[in-house]
Structures are given as C-alpha cells and as structure tokens.
Design a protein around this motif. Structure first.
Motif, PDB file in Angstrom:
ATOM      1  N   GLU A 158       0.814  -1.224   0.000  1.00 51.56           N
ATOM      2  CA  GLU A 158       0.000   0.000   0.000  1.00 51.56           C
ATOM      3  C   GLU A 158       0.843   1.268   0.000  1.00 51.56           C
ATOM      4  OE1 GLU A 158      -2.720  -0.189   3.236  1.00 51.56           O
ATOM      5  OE2 GLU A 158      -3.578  -2.109   2.624  1.00 51.56           O
ATOM      6  N   GLU A 159       2.096   1.162  -0.414  1.00 51.83           N
ATOM      7  CA  GLU A 159       2.986   2.328  -0.477  1.00 51.83           C
ATOM      8  C   GLU A 159       2.921   2.909  -1.898  1.00 51.83           C
ATOM      9  OE1 GLU A 159       4.735   4.444   1.768  1.00 51.83           O
ATOM     10  OE2 GLU A 159       6.385   3.058   2.139  1.00 51.83           O
ATOM     11  N   THR A 160       2.504   4.162  -1.994  1.00 49.95           N
ATOM     12  CA  THR A 160       2.454   4.825  -3.291  1.00 49.95           C
ATOM     13  C   THR A 160       3.826   5.402  -3.636  1.00 49.95           C
ATOM     14  OG1 THR A 160       1.839   6.968  -2.351  1.00 49.95           O
ATOM     15  CG2 THR A 160       0.037   5.423  -2.890  1.00 49.95           C
ATOM     16  N   GLU A 161       3.977   5.847  -4.859  1.00 59.43           N
ATOM     17  CA  GLU A 161       5.249   6.445  -5.265  1.00 59.43           C
ATOM     18  C   GLU A 161       5.550   7.684  -4.439  1.00 59.43           C
ATOM     19  OE1 GLU A 161       5.912   7.160  -9.355  1.00 59.43           O
ATOM     20  OE2 GLU A 161       5.255   5.180  -9.997  1.00 59.43           O
ATOM     21  N   GLU A 162       4.538   8.473  -4.166  1.00 61.73           N
ATOM     22  CA  GLU A 162       4.734   9.708  -3.397  1.00 61.73           C
ATOM     23  C   GLU A 162       5.123   9.402  -1.955  1.00 61.73           C
ATOM     24  OE1 GLU A 162       1.299  12.140  -3.684  1.00 61.73           O
ATOM     25  OE2 GLU A 162       1.579  12.581  -5.832  1.00 61.73           O
ATOM     26  N   SER A 163       4.386   8.478  -1.341  1.00 61.89           N
ATOM     27  CA  SER A 163       4.687   8.149   0.055  1.00 61.89           C
ATOM     28  C   SER A 163       6.039   7.449   0.177  1.00 61.89           C
ATOM     29  CB  SER A 163       3.592   7.258   0.647  1.00 61.89           C
ATOM     30  OG  SER A 163       3.513   6.016  -0.056  1.00 61.89           O
ATOM     31  N   TYR A 164       6.398   6.669  -0.845  1.00 59.82           N
ATOM     32  CA  TYR A 164       7.699   5.998  -0.839  1.00 59.82           C
ATOM     33  C   TYR A 164       8.833   7.013  -0.940  1.00 59.82           C
ATOM     34  CZ  TYR A 164      11.513   2.852  -2.187  1.00 59.82           C
ATOM     35  OH  TYR A 164      12.703   2.168  -2.242  1.00 59.82           O
ATOM     36  N   ALA A 165       8.672   7.985  -1.833  1.00 56.94           N
ATOM     37  CA  ALA A 165       9.688   9.043  -1.977  1.00 56.94           C
ATOM     38  C   ALA A 165       9.830   9.846  -0.685  1.00 56.94           C
ATOM     39  CB  ALA A 165       9.317   9.957  -3.141  1.00 56.94           C
ATOM     40  N   GLU A 166       8.701  10.105  -0.047  1.00 56.95           N
ATOM     41  CA  GLU A 166       8.735  10.841   1.223  1.00 56.95           C
ATOM     42  C   GLU A 166       9.424  10.025   2.313  1.00 56.95           C
ATOM     43  OE1 GLU A 166       8.448  13.385   4.292  1.00 56.95           O
ATOM     44  OE2 GLU A 166       8.129  13.832   2.170  1.00 56.95           O
ATOM     45  N   SER A 167       9.188   8.706   2.327  1.00 57.15           N
ATOM     46  CA  SER A 167       9.829   7.858   3.343  1.00 57.15           C
ATOM     47  C   SER A 167      11.345   7.808   3.153  1.00 57.15           C
ATOM     48  CB  SER A 167       9.245   6.445   3.295  1.00 57.15           C
ATOM     49  OG  SER A 167       9.595   5.783   2.084  1.00 57.15           O
ATOM     50  N   LEU A 168      11.800   7.828   1.898  1.00 60.79           N
ATOM     51  CA  LEU A 168      13.247   7.862   1.633  1.00 60.79           C
ATOM     52  C   LEU A 168      13.869   9.127   2.212  1.00 60.79           C
ATOM     53  CD1 LEU A 168      13.370   6.590  -2.080  1.00 60.79           C
ATOM     54  CD2 LEU A 168      14.157   5.365  -0.059  1.00 60.79           C
ATOM     55  N   GLN A 169      13.205  10.236   2.006  1.00 60.02           N
ATOM     56  CA  GLN A 169      13.703  11.509   2.541  1.00 60.02           C
ATOM     57  C   GLN A 169      13.661  11.520   4.064  1.00 60.02           C
ATOM     58  OE1 GLN A 169      11.509  14.711   0.725  1.00 60.02           O
ATOM     59  NE2 GLN A 169      12.036  14.080  -1.375  1.00 60.02           N
ATOM     60  N   GLN A 170      12.612  10.898   4.623  1.00 60.74           N
ATOM     61  CA  GLN A 170      12.485  10.850   6.085  1.00 60.74           C
ATOM     62  C   GLN A 170      13.630  10.061   6.705  1.00 60.74           C
ATOM     63  OE1 GLN A 170      10.697  12.367   8.128  1.00 60.74           O
ATOM     64  NE2 GLN A 170      10.642  11.187  10.032  1.00 60.74           N
ATOM     65  N   VAL A 171      13.988   8.939   6.102  1.00 60.40           N
ATOM     66  CA  VAL A 171      15.096   8.130   6.607  1.00 60.40           C
ATOM     67  C   VAL A 171      16.393   8.935   6.570  1.00 60.40           C
ATOM     68  CG1 VAL A 171      16.538   6.114   6.122  1.00 60.40           C
ATOM     69  CG2 VAL A 171      14.053   5.909   6.050  1.00 60.40           C
ATOM     70  N   SER A 172      16.652   9.611   5.477  1.00 54.17           N
ATOM     71  CA  SER A 172      17.881  10.408   5.341  1.00 54.17           C
ATOM     72  C   SER A 172      17.923  11.529   6.365  1.00 54.17           C
ATOM     73  CB  SER A 172      17.990  10.993   3.930  1.00 54.17           C
ATOM     74  OG  SER A 172      18.150   9.962   2.983  1.00 54.17           O
ATOM     75  N   ARG A 173      16.802  12.227   6.545  1.00 50.94           N
ATOM     76  CA  ARG A 173      16.762  13.332   7.512  1.00 50.94           C
ATOM     77  C   ARG A 173      17.032  12.825   8.926  1.00 50.94           C
ATOM     78  NH1 ARG A 173      12.249  15.245   4.412  1.00 50.94           N
ATOM     79  NH2 ARG A 173      10.839  14.186   5.852  1.00 50.94           N
ATOM     80  N   LEU A 174      16.404  11.707   9.283  1.00 52.06           N
ATOM     81  CA  LEU A 174      16.598  11.162  10.631  1.00 52.06           C
ATOM     82  C   LEU A 174      18.066  10.846  10.883  1.00 52.06           C
ATOM     83  CD1 LEU A 174      13.616   8.678  11.195  1.00 52.06           C
ATOM     84  CD2 LEU A 174      14.111  10.742  12.497  1.00 52.06           C
ATOM     85  N   VAL A 175      18.701  10.180   9.918  1.00 49.43           N
ATOM     86  CA  VAL A 175      20.090   9.752  10.099  1.00 49.43           C
ATOM     87  C   VAL A 175      21.036  10.947  10.129  1.00 49.43           C
ATOM     88  CG1 VAL A 175      21.986   8.494   9.005  1.00 49.43           C
ATOM     89  CG2 VAL A 175      19.712   7.466   9.120  1.00 49.43           C
ATOM     90  N   LEU A 176      20.810  11.919   9.269  1.00 51.97           N
ATOM     91  CA  LEU A 176      21.723  13.062   9.179  1.00 51.97           C
ATOM     92  C   LEU A 176      21.558  14.049  10.338  1.00 51.97           C
ATOM     93  CD1 LEU A 176      21.528  13.814   5.339  1.00 51.97           C
ATOM     94  CD2 LEU A 176      23.344  12.635   6.586  1.00 51.97           C
ATOM     95  N   ASN A 177      20.369  14.138  10.916  1.00 53.43           N
ATOM     96  CA  ASN A 177      20.092  15.177  11.920  1.00 53.43           C
ATOM     97  C   ASN A 177      20.075  14.682  13.357  1.00 53.43           C
ATOM     98  OD1 ASN A 177      19.782  17.035   9.806  1.00 53.43           O
ATOM     99  ND2 ASN A 177      17.595  16.583   9.607  1.00 53.43           N
ATOM    100  N   ASN A 178      20.337  13.380  13.581  1.00 50.47           N
ATOM    101  CA  ASN A 178      20.291  12.841  14.944  1.00 50.47           C
ATOM    102  C   ASN A 178      21.515  11.985  15.237  1.00 50.47           C
ATOM    103  OD1 ASN A 178      17.302  13.426  15.971  1.00 50.47           O
ATOM    104  ND2 ASN A 178      17.172  12.819  13.824  1.00 50.47           N
ATOM    105  N   LYS A 179      21.889  11.928  16.502  1.00 53.47           N
ATOM    106  CA  LYS A 179      23.053  11.142  16.926  1.00 53.47           C
ATOM    107  C   LYS A 179      22.714   9.674  17.144  1.00 53.47           C
ATOM    108  CE  LYS A 179      26.618  13.967  17.192  1.00 53.47           C
ATOM    109  NZ  LYS A 179      27.839  13.693  16.401  1.00 53.47           N
ATOM    110  N   CYS A 180      21.488   9.399  17.558  1.00 58.89           N
ATOM    111  CA  CYS A 180      21.067   8.010  17.798  1.00 58.89           C
ATOM    112  C   CYS A 180      19.774   7.741  17.033  1.00 58.89           C
ATOM    113  CB  CYS A 180      20.850   7.754  19.291  1.00 58.89           C
ATOM    114  SG  CYS A 180      22.350   7.808  20.265  1.00 58.89           S
ATOM    115  N   VAL A 181      19.846   6.792  16.099  1.00 58.13           N
ATOM    116  CA  VAL A 181      18.702   6.517  15.236  1.00 58.13           C
ATOM    117  C   VAL A 181      18.454   5.015  15.179  1.00 58.13           C
ATOM    118  CG1 VAL A 181      17.749   6.757  12.918  1.00 58.13           C
ATOM    119  CG2 VAL A 181      19.265   8.532  13.821  1.00 58.13           C
TER     120      VAL A 181
END
Length: 552
Positions: A158-181
């Motif tokens: 049930e993952e659309t192209e838009e939601s999938y693209a957003e999830s990719l960005q969310q993963v990158s933001r979490l890893v780059l902006n936090n010390k513990c992920v």
C-alpha cells in the motif's frame, strides 16, 4: 598512462605465473610423494609436501609476531580524534539480552561524538521489541526512531510512489540530523540492512564502523581502529580482535573461542603485516566512508552464477576495498565479544555459510592479486587448495589396507594441532590455547565435508546470520557429514579386512600398540584437563554476573 598500463599487465602476468607455479609445485610434491627420509618398515616418513606445510606455518607465525610488535609500537603515535564516525548496527531477531548488552557497550565507547544507527531487518510486531530496547538503553529523549514500511529496494504494501519518496527523505533526515537513530524496515536480509545505514549516511562522516547486534564492544575499540586509518591514508579498512561472549555455554562455543583467537591473532595478523586482510569481520570493522560510496551499489548488487548474493556481506565489503588497491589491516588493540552457536547443528550451518562466501570471494579476490603483495596470492593458493589435499590424503590412507596408516594419520593430525596450539599458548600467555588441538577433530570430521558441501551448493542464498530469538534447526548440513563418515567407515572396514588376512609382524604389533597407547593417552589427558579446568571454570563464570570487561 601507457607506462602504468604496462606495469599493471606485467603485475597481472607475474602474480598469475606465481600462483600457478605455486599450485603446480605443491601438487607435484604431493603427487610424486618425494620423501626426505623413511624409517624401516615405512612406519614414519617426512616428505616434501609435509615440509612445505611446516615452512608455511613457521613463516605465518613469524610475520604474525612482527605485526603484533608493530601494533605495540603504534601506541607511541599520537593522533587527534577529530574525524567524524558513525557506528552501524545490523539487527535481526536478536536475543533481547544480547542486544541490551550490545547497546550498553555502545554507550561506553570513548570516541567523541560518535553517531549510532541501528537498522532492524523486519518491521512486524514481532520485531518491535528491539526498537523498545534501543529506546530504553540509549535514552528515549535522545533517540529518533522510524518504522519504515519499505526499504531502499522494495516498496512496502500500500505504499504509493509519493509516500515511498517521502519515506526515503524521512530516513535520510533522521540519520543526518540525529546522533542516535533506530530504523525498522521491510525484511530484505543483512546486506539490505547495511545498505540502508550506508546510503542514509551518504558522505556525511569520515569513517563508518560496523557491528552486529550480538556484540559487546570494548570502550576503546573505535579509537584503536581510527588510529590505524589515521596512520596510513592507503589503509581502506581495519578489523579488530573478535572474542567469544558465550564461550562457556558449551564445548562447541569453547572450541570456537580458541579457534577465533588463532584465526585473528595469527592468521589475520600475518595478513595484516602485508596489508591484505581478506575478511574484516562484521562484529568489529571500520571503513573509510569515501571508499564505501565508490562501490556501494556494486557491493549491494553483487551476483554469482545468476543469483543475487545475500550472504558473505563483510567478506565482499573487504574485497571491494582491496579491489581499489587499498590495504586492509587488523589490530589486536581493538576488541569485542560476540555470540557464537552453542549447538553443533547451528555451528555447522554457520560454517557452511561462511565456507560458501569464502570460496565465492576467493574467485573475486583473485582478480586483484596483482594490486597487492605476493603474500596475498601465496596464502590464497595455500589455504584455498589445502582442504582438497587433506581429503585426498585421508581417503588414500584409509583405503591403503594398512591399519598403521590410519593410526599414523590420526596421530599426525593431533601432533600438528598440538604444536600449533602450544605456540599459540606461548604467544597469548594462556595455557587454555592448548585445547585448540581439539578443534582439529572438529575440522576433520565436520568442517572439511561442510566445505565440500558449500562448494556444491554455493549458489544457494539466504540470510547470512540466523536470528537468535528463535533458533531454527536445519538438518541438511548433516548430509555431507554422513557421506564423509560413510566413506571413512568403509575405508576402515576394508583396511581391517585386508590387514588381518596376513599375520602381523612383531615390530608392527609393537608400533601399533605404542601408537594406540599414545593416541588414547593424549585424549584421556586433554579431556581430563578440559573437565577439570574448563567445564568447572565455565560453570562458575556462568553463575557470576560480569560487567562489560573483555577476557583477554
């Protein structure tokens, strides 16, 4: 440019000729069976092939000692710990106790400003306990978590192209902006988990350390590996000394513990002297991040015989570093404790997986022999073909129709193992290494046929490290063991029938009796020592609660 190409071609030709000549020379020595001396009645002999193996063990031990001396000297080299570092933990159905110990040890690492990323292979309800443990240990107010329906290569239900693209960005933001992920993602295997951490990090850090979720890290482990990378810019990766956390749980885990020490502190220490460690282990390794991103996609998309590779991730990662011409090193000053199988079947399945990746990566590794010291070619030939010579020797002696040949083979196997283990005891300063001689029986009876089975099923894929929360027993690994034992048993029957058709000579009776007494005495003595020193000691240690202190 032309000159560089010419030098490369010459090195390729030179290393190829060296490797082929070495293999032909060893094979000739084995087939010809040239003997330096033979006793009356052919009870004992020492040939050229045996001499080659003895010289190899001596040279290997010598260079291992030299590398340990270099490690001690490196203490005098001051460095600044100002490079950024990320620790990537791969988790899959981990035992809650081991995972908690792992994360507590991570909190105690002394490297300043280290970033911690744990990626869980699985996003179901049964996997959530690992994220909960991460929050509890690392601090709920200090961690960022994300349950991902997908992964980098598979879109979730049930993952659309838009939601999938957003999830990719969310993963990158979490890893780059936090010390513990901590990220839970769609199941895809260990390589998928490692890829997620590497990809999300991008080029934001200088070094990337890898770790398994069943591993307890020594507080100084990260610092010591960074030192090695800082000392030489041409070192692309470094591994540390992996010891066994649960070595007193069973006889199989204890034998694994002494085998691990030998493998790391002699075999890999020797490889490290020449800058060509062939496998940086998953529990404790570190790479230059700039190199990782030169081959990240090729590493993930590795195929063999038309199938996508999903095991041997760490060995192939090391091979990719070597393929770029960078050195790989080992340092005994960086240490960790990791879980190992305590049951025979799980150990056998683990060894079969590792053997598959060894032979597969041996072929890949051979393409880069010319970029490194000749020792890399030499050791690849010696270790790669040794099992085949050993199998041929065992079958030959078991079917020669002489009982003494079988007994002599067993005596020599244990004698060589005892010599190696005695040397290891001196090097380590711990008499416990003498039990390494037990491992030779495990090697001959189980690991040897498992290697052949690994070659026969080399294109079969699966998760490289089995989950420890629920142990699934795979009995397929017993097939090659059964075949091997049948071959040897038939050989023994044939030999007994042939040898008893004629009366034994007086001298042969004496030799057989003495040999049998020596062999039996050896086992009685070592088994008694094991029961007294190890079994009882292990029972006491299991009853005690230890802090995170490495047993060196």
């Amino acid at each position: 440019m032309r000159c560089e190409k010419l030098i490369t071609y010459l090195r390729i030709i030179g290393t190829t000729l060296f490797g082929v000549s070495l293999l032909v020379g060893i094979s000739t020595a084995y087939i010809m069976g040239y003997q330096f001396f033979t006793t009356t009645g052919n009870y004992l002999s020492f040939g050229l092939y045996g001499a080659i193996l003895v010289v190899h063990l001596i040279i290997q031990s010598l260079f291992a000692l030299l590398e340990h001396r270099n490690m001690r000297r490196s203490l005098e080299t001051p460095i600044k710990l100002n490079k950024s570092l990320a620790l990537c933990i791969a988790a899959y159905q981990e035992d809650p106790n081991y995972l908690r110990k792992c994360l507590i040890s991570v909190k105690r690492l002394t490297y300043p400003g280290i970033k911690v990323i744990m990626v869980i292979d699985g996003n179901g309800d049964d996997d959530g306990y690992m994220m909960d443990i991460f929050r509890d240990v690392m601090g709920r107010d200090k961690v960022a978590t994300y349950v991902w329906k997908s992964n980098y290569h598979q879109r979730g239900p049930e993952e659309t192209e838009e939601s999938y693209a957003e999830s990719l960005q969310q993963v990158s933001r979490l890893v780059l902006n936090n010390k513990c992920v901590c990220i839970m993602q769609k199941w895809g295997g260990k390589r998928e988990v490692m890829y997620t951490a590497f990809k999300a990090l991008g080029r934001s850090v200088d070094y990337v350390q890898v770790c398994d979720s069943d591993t307890m890290l020594d507080p100084a482990s990260s610092v010591e590996m960074v030192k090695v990378l800082e000392e030489d810019p041409m070192v692309g990766g470094v591994g540390g000394d992996v010891q066994i956390l649960n070595k007193y749980e069973s006889w199989i885990s204890f034998l694994s513990s002494v085998r691990y020490w030998m493998a790391f502190n002699i075999e890999r220490a020797c490889q490290s002297y020449f800058g060509c460690v062939q496998c940086i282990s998953g529990p404790l390794g570190m790479y230059r991040n700039s190199l990782l991103h030169e081959f990240l996609e090729d590493w993930y998309n590795q195929t063999f015989m038309g199938s996508h590779c999903s095991f041997g991730d760490d060995r192939h990662l090391t091979n990719r570093v070597l393929s770029l011409g960078y050195a790989t090193k080992y340092t005994a000053r960086s240490k960790c404790l990791t879980e190992t199988p305590i049951t025979y079947l799980r150990w056998l399945n683990q060894q079969t997986r590792w053997s598959k990746s060894y032979f597969r990566e041996w072929l890949y590794n051979s393409m880069w022999f010319h970029k490194h010291h000749l020792w890399m070619t030499y050791e690849a030939v010696i270790t790669g073909f040794f099992p085949f010579f050993l199998i041929a020797t065992a079958i030959q002696l078991f079917y020669q129709g002489r009982i003494w040949n079988i007994l002599l083979f067993l005596l020599i196997v244990q004698a060589v193992a005892l010599i190696k283990s005695s040397f290891a005891s001196c090097l380590r300063g711990n008499v416990v290494m003498v039990f390494m001689s037990f491992y030779s029986v495990l090697y001959m009876s189980s690991l040897l046929p498992a290697k052949m089975f690994a070659i026969a099923t080399i294109n079969k894929s699966g998760w490289g490290t089995s989950g420890r929360k629920t142990i699934v027993v795979n009995f397929i690994g017993l097939i090659p063991i059964s075949v091997w034992f049948t071959i040897l048993f038939v050989g023994i029957l044939y030999t007994v029938v042939q040898d008893t058709r004629k009366p034994f000579g007086e001298s042969e009776k004496i030799v057989l009796i003495i040999g049998a007494i020596v062999y039996a005495s050896y086992w009685v003595m070592l088994l008694t020592l094991y029961v007294v020193l190890i079994a009882k000691c292990g029972k006491r240690k299991k009853e005690q609660q230890y802090d995170m202190v490495l047993d060196v």
